[in-house]
Design an enzyme around this catalytic site. Structure first.
Site, mmCIF file in Angstrom:
data_model
loop_
_atom_site.group_PDB
_atom_site.id
_atom_site.type_symbol
_atom_site.label_atom_id
_atom_site.label_comp_id
_atom_site.label_asym_id
_atom_site.label_seq_id
_atom_site.Cartn_x
_atom_site.Cartn_y
_atom_site.Cartn_z
ATOM 1 N N ALA A 57 0.720 -1.239 0.005
ATOM 2 C CA ALA A 57 -0.068 0.035 0.073
ATOM 3 C C ALA A 57 0.801 1.220 0.028
ATOM 4 C CB ALA A 57 -0.871 0.031 1.202
ATOM 5 N N ILE A 59 0.578 5.717 0.809
ATOM 6 C CA ILE A 59 0.021 6.991 0.985
ATOM 7 C C ILE A 59 -0.027 7.882 -0.197
ATOM 8 C CG2 ILE A 59 1.851 8.000 2.290
ATOM 9 C CD1 ILE A 59 0.233 9.584 3.812
ATOM 10 N N SER A 60 -1.113 8.434 -0.741
ATOM 11 C CA SER A 60 -1.003 9.290 -1.917
ATOM 12 C C SER A 60 -0.073 10.328 -1.757
ATOM 13 C CB SER A 60 -2.536 9.419 -2.345
ATOM 14 O OG SER A 60 -3.247 8.353 -2.606
ATOM 15 N N HIS A 118 -8.315 -3.488 3.961
ATOM 16 C CA HIS A 118 -8.888 -4.828 4.354
ATOM 17 C C HIS A 118 -7.703 -5.505 4.973
ATOM 18 C CE1 HIS A 118 -6.283 -4.274 0.960
ATOM 19 N NE2 HIS A 118 -6.435 -5.338 0.237
#
Length: 242
Positions: A57, A59-60, A118
């Site tokens: 994942a 962080i934008s 999720h």
């Protein structure tokens, strides 16, 4: 944008984003000023670029968080309910909470942001990151922010309907369950894999790309969808298999 919006401090980063017109709304500016990205992106927190946070994942980039807030701002009123899907580090969840959680009532806080991821480790990470600041701790303690582990493609029915839904990972489609969980009126900001003229999904592996869609549910329940700009997000998928 990274080469001229990045800063050495949180405030310098936000001021640079404002100077370049990437953040225009004063409420958005103040909400982002009040959340130190150093608590959420420890490697290069004030760089205007996405950062890895583990478990596949990211962080934008800050300018993408600014865009999301700007597109949703009319629905991010004090007392509003917001769903943040793919909440990851918890940064944008905290920013949203600064915009919607109203603590002025004697009956307790009004408004809530629910962050959904999720992967349990990311749910834990978001919670731990918010605990790093006094403001974040208060939002968790008073219920203004809640993090849950769930399949973001199915939303979070327990908190519906939502005035605003933000999706921080690329979906294969505009999931009907998410649209159902929008309030009327309400707005969703979601990256979706591109389609051709016949509605066939392009694979990003073949150069299809992704686009941000803004989905409005009108007061009468009708839906208006608008494709606004091209992006590149990690996919909204099943949790990794161990």
């Amino acid at each position: 944008m990274a080469w001229y919006c990045s800063g050495s401090t949180n405030s310098e980063l936000i001021e640079n984003l404002c100077r370049e017109g990437l953040i225009k709304n004063e409420r958005v500016k103040q909400a982002m000023m009040a959340v130190d990205r150093g608590h959420y992106a420890p490697a290069r927190p004030y760089s205007d670029s996405p950062q890895p946070i583990g478990h596949g994942a990211t962080i934008s980039a800050p300018h993408m968080h600014g865009h999301a807030c700007e597109y949703l701002i009319n629905y991010l009123r004090p007392g509003a309910h917001v769903l943040d899907i793919g909440s990851g580090s918890g940064y944008l969840t905290h920013v949203f909470a600064n915009l919607v959680v109203d603590t002025s009532s004697s009956d307790g806080p009004k408004g809530q942001v629910i962050g959904v991821d999720h992967i349990q480790e990311l749910v834990n990470l978001a919670h731990d990151n918010m605990m790093k600041s006094e403001d974040g701790r208060k939002l968790l303690e008073n219920g203004g922010v809640k993090f849950v582990k769930a399949d973001g493609r199915r939303g979070w029915l327990d908190g519906a309907p939502y005035d605003a839904i933000h999706v921080g990972a690329a979906a294969q489609e505009l999931h009907p369950l998410l649209i159902e969980q929008l309030r009327a009126p309400g707005r969703m900001f979601i990256p979706v894999n591109a389609e051709d003229d016949q509605g066939t999904l392009f694979s990003t592996a073949f150069g299809g790309g992704q686009y941000i869609w803004v989905v409005d549910k009108k007061k009468d329940g009708t839906i208006h969808k608008e494709k606004v700009f091209q992006v590149s997000y990690v996919p909204l998928t099943d949790p990794p298999k161990h």
